[in-house]
Scaffold this motif. Structure first.
Motif, mmCIF file in Angstrom:
data_model
loop_
_atom_site.group_PDB
_atom_site.id
_atom_site.type_symbol
_atom_site.label_atom_id
_atom_site.label_comp_id
_atom_site.label_asym_id
_atom_site.label_seq_id
_atom_site.Cartn_x
_atom_site.Cartn_y
_atom_site.Cartn_z
ATOM 1 N N ALA A 302 0.837 -1.206 0.000
ATOM 2 C CA ALA A 302 0.000 0.000 0.000
ATOM 3 C C ALA A 302 0.869 1.252 0.000
ATOM 4 N N VAL A 303 1.966 1.218 0.732
ATOM 5 C CA VAL A 303 2.893 2.350 0.750
ATOM 6 C C VAL A 303 3.532 2.545 -0.617
ATOM 7 N N LEU A 304 4.010 1.460 -1.222
ATOM 8 C CA LEU A 304 4.683 1.546 -2.516
ATOM 9 C C LEU A 304 3.777 2.128 -3.600
ATOM 10 N N LEU A 305 2.490 1.804 -3.571
ATOM 11 C CA LEU A 305 1.573 2.207 -4.639
ATOM 12 C C LEU A 305 0.766 3.449 -4.300
ATOM 13 N N TRP A 306 1.032 4.043 -3.135
ATOM 14 C CA TRP A 306 0.226 5.169 -2.684
ATOM 15 C C TRP A 306 0.245 6.350 -3.663
ATOM 16 N N GLY A 307 1.390 6.701 -4.202
ATOM 17 C CA GLY A 307 1.481 7.862 -5.069
ATOM 18 C C GLY A 307 0.537 7.775 -6.247
ATOM 19 N N ASP A 308 0.446 6.596 -6.863
ATOM 20 C CA ASP A 308 -0.430 6.414 -8.020
ATOM 21 C C ASP A 308 -1.898 6.481 -7.619
ATOM 22 N N VAL A 309 -2.248 5.852 -6.492
ATOM 23 C CA VAL A 309 -3.632 5.905 -6.009
ATOM 24 C C VAL A 309 -4.031 7.341 -5.693
ATOM 25 N N ARG A 310 -3.179 8.037 -4.970
ATOM 26 C CA ARG A 310 -3.452 9.431 -4.593
ATOM 27 C C ARG A 310 -3.676 10.307 -5.816
ATOM 28 N N ASP A 311 -2.797 10.188 -6.812
ATOM 29 C CA ASP A 311 -2.888 11.052 -7.987
ATOM 30 C C ASP A 311 -4.114 10.717 -8.834
ATOM 31 N N GLN A 312 -4.407 9.425 -8.996
ATOM 32 C CA GLN A 312 -5.571 9.056 -9.797
ATOM 33 C C GLN A 312 -6.866 9.464 -9.108
ATOM 34 N N THR A 349 -4.791 -7.423 -1.302
ATOM 35 C CA THR A 349 -5.341 -6.258 -2.006
ATOM 36 C C THR A 349 -6.577 -5.716 -1.301
ATOM 37 N N HIS A 350 -7.373 -6.587 -0.663
ATOM 38 C CA HIS A 350 -8.531 -6.107 0.096
ATOM 39 C C HIS A 350 -8.085 -5.181 1.227
ATOM 40 N N VAL A 351 -7.036 -5.570 1.922
ATOM 41 C CA VAL A 351 -6.510 -4.751 3.013
ATOM 42 C C VAL A 351 -5.970 -3.435 2.466
ATOM 43 N N MET A 352 -5.254 -3.497 1.351
ATOM 44 C CA MET A 352 -4.694 -2.297 0.746
ATOM 45 C C MET A 352 -5.788 -1.299 0.382
ATOM 46 N N GLU A 353 -6.857 -1.788 -0.228
ATOM 47 C CA GLU A 353 -7.966 -0.905 -0.599
ATOM 48 C C GLU A 353 -8.545 -0.216 0.632
ATOM 49 N N ASP A 354 -8.753 -0.963 1.680
ATOM 50 C CA ASP A 354 -9.307 -0.358 2.899
ATOM 51 C C ASP A 354 -8.380 0.716 3.452
ATOM 52 N N ILE A 355 -7.085 0.433 3.493
ATOM 53 C CA ILE A 355 -6.119 1.414 3.999
ATOM 54 C C ILE A 355 -6.206 2.707 3.191
ATOM 55 N N TRP A 356 -6.229 2.584 1.869
ATOM 56 C CA TRP A 356 -6.271 3.771 1.011
ATOM 57 C C TRP A 356 -7.575 4.551 1.181
ATOM 58 N N ILE A 357 -8.694 3.842 1.111
ATOM 59 C CA ILE A 357 -9.991 4.512 1.129
ATOM 60 C C ILE A 357 -10.251 5.184 2.476
ATOM 61 N N LEU A 358 -9.761 4.590 3.556
ATOM 62 C CA LEU A 358 -9.972 5.170 4.881
ATOM 63 C C LEU A 358 -9.202 6.474 5.077
#
Length: 452
Positions: A302-312, A349-358
């Motif tokens: 989740a940390v590694l992919l955060w930049g892309d999620v944030r920008d999109q 990936t389920h955990v990652m999605e929750d971390i990002w969305i929260l």
């Protein structure tokens, strides 16, 4: 059994007697010793090999013990009732002792074959070995291994260490040399480039320029490796206690892009806050592993992919998409693209999605939303993630401090402080609607925050 063949290495074979090396049977697992002794007593050669010998010579306790022998896999199976044969590409024997597995490999030969042709049971396609089950001598076996430091043997017959390729010198010089022509070896198996980076990070060694020079040209070959295999390699890189060193080694040698292309693009574009966040996340993971605390790959990915999620997500919000939908769509898109390179399992990936969305909900401080967020099964992981993001802005630092203090307050005092309609500051995306708590597998999947 195989007959001895002449040494094919440019390095003269060194036989180092017991009184001149530090390998001791006290540091070899009882299961490995049982296998070594039974093979030896049955008339076969039996030698500890690879990373175990390397680590023992460096006074590091190995995690795994692999054995090389001139017994074929079928002959090994006849000696051990607790043995199973595995693999088509490389036929191996696994001798099982409860939770410990001792891997036994037959000495491999150096059969030659052309592109698409085969020699015996060795097949090479487009320069890559797709099957390799030609048996040979111990000298040939040493030359078939990847790095010199991984090609030394501890012989149970006389407790000597055998070095055919110059591994002892590399241990002394703290450098990694690849055995054979580097370009050919990487084309045979591109994942060897990742192993070079991982081993250098783990041992704090340098990669010899002859071994690292082909990375720039051949790194794209990693895109053809199986995504599931690259996930396993990613775990070895980032979940073994030297994640930060591995991450820096991948960046230095241009090997991050084939694994995490969006992350590499953002860092190459100069996203310093993302770099700081990733490196802090890696350092925190290493510290937790050193302290024996649990870690989950979901958090680090989740940390590694955060930049892309944030920008999109921000781009979707700017285009008029509701924040709640924007974060969900961004998470799905990023994961769909990433899993084409590294196949991250759904339980992560389920955990990652929750971390990002929260993340968008930390700016919402009504009493109802605060208590629902505190009760969310991913709250602790998402909170730890928020603290990592604190370097992005003063607002996030204030949010992290507020939620830290909120957790320390008794529920009644926190409720009184919030009031029936109290509202705090809002961050971008704070208009996210309250997500219904999912029931069933999604709620329980993954588990294990990055926090205590």
């Amino acid at each position: 059994m195989n007959q001895e063949k002449p040494n094919l290495s440019a390095h003269p074979t060194r036989i180092i007697p017991r009184d001149q090396h530090s390998v001791s049977r006290r540091n070899i697992s009882k299961a490995a010793l049982k296998v070594l002794y039974r093979l030896h007593e049955s008339g076969y050669r039996a030698l500890l090999v690879g990373g175990a010998v390397r680590d023992l010579l460096l006074d590091v306790q190995p995690k795994d013990f692999d054995i090389a022998t001139d017994a074929t896999p079928e002959e090994v199976r006849k000696l051990f009732r607790n043995c199973r044969l595995i693999g088509r590409r490389f036929r191996l024997a696994h001798v099982v002792f409860g939770r410990e597995i001792i891997e036994v490999a037959t000495f491999r030969g150096s059969g030659e074959s052309g592109d698409g042709d085969s020699d015996g049971d060795r097949h090479i396609v487009d320069g890559r070995i797709v099957r390799d089950n030609i048996w040979g001598s111990i000298e040939e076996d040493a030359l078939r291994r990847d790095f010199r430091v991984n090609a030394m043997y501890y012989d149970i017959a006389d407790f000597s260490v055998r070095d055919d390729v110059g591994g002892m010198q590399d241990l002394h010089d703290r450098v990694l040399h690849l055995i054979g022509d580097p370009e050919t070896r990487y084309r045979e198996d591109p994942v060897r480039m990742l192993r070079a980076a991982r081993l250098a990070a783990k041992l704090d060694f340098d990669i010899d320029p002859s071994a690292s020079a082909p990375f720039a040209e051949l790194a794209p070959l990693l895109q053809d490796a199986a995504p599931a295999r690259l996930f396993d390699e990613s775990l070895k890189l980032f979940m073994a206690g030297y994640a930060l060193k591995s991450f820096r080694m991948l960046r230095r040698h241009g090997l991050l892009a084939p694994l995490f292309p969006a992350t590499a693009r953002a860092l190459d574009a100069g996203d310093e806050s993302l770099l700081a966040m990733i490196e802090q996340g890696m350092a925190n993971t290493d510290a937790r592993i050193a302290e024996g605390k649990p870690v989950t790959p979901a958090f680090l990915f989740a940390v590694l992919l955060w930049g892309d999620v944030r920008d999109q997500a921000q781009a979707l919000i700017d285009d008029g998409t509701s924040p709640a939908l924007a974060w969900q769509r961004a998470a799905h898109r990023v994961l769909a693209n990433q899993t084409q390179h590294v196949a991250i399992p759904r339980r992560f990936t389920h955990v990652m999605e929750d971390i990002w969305i929260l993340q968008s909900r930390f700016g919402q401080r009504t009493r109802k939303r605060v208590f629902r967020l505190l009760e969310h099964p991913r709250f602790r992981a998402a909170y730890d993630f928020l603290l990592l993001r604190a370097g992005e802005s003063e607002e996030l630092r204030e949010q992290g401090q507020w939620w830290t203090e909120a957790q320390e307050l008794p529920a009644e005092q926190l409720a009184e402080q919030l009031g029936p309609s109290s509202r705090g500051s809002k961050s971008a995306g704070s208009g996210t609607r309250k997500r219904r708590r999912r029931r069933g597998g999604r709620k329980k999947a993954g588990g294990g925050d990055q926090a205590d």
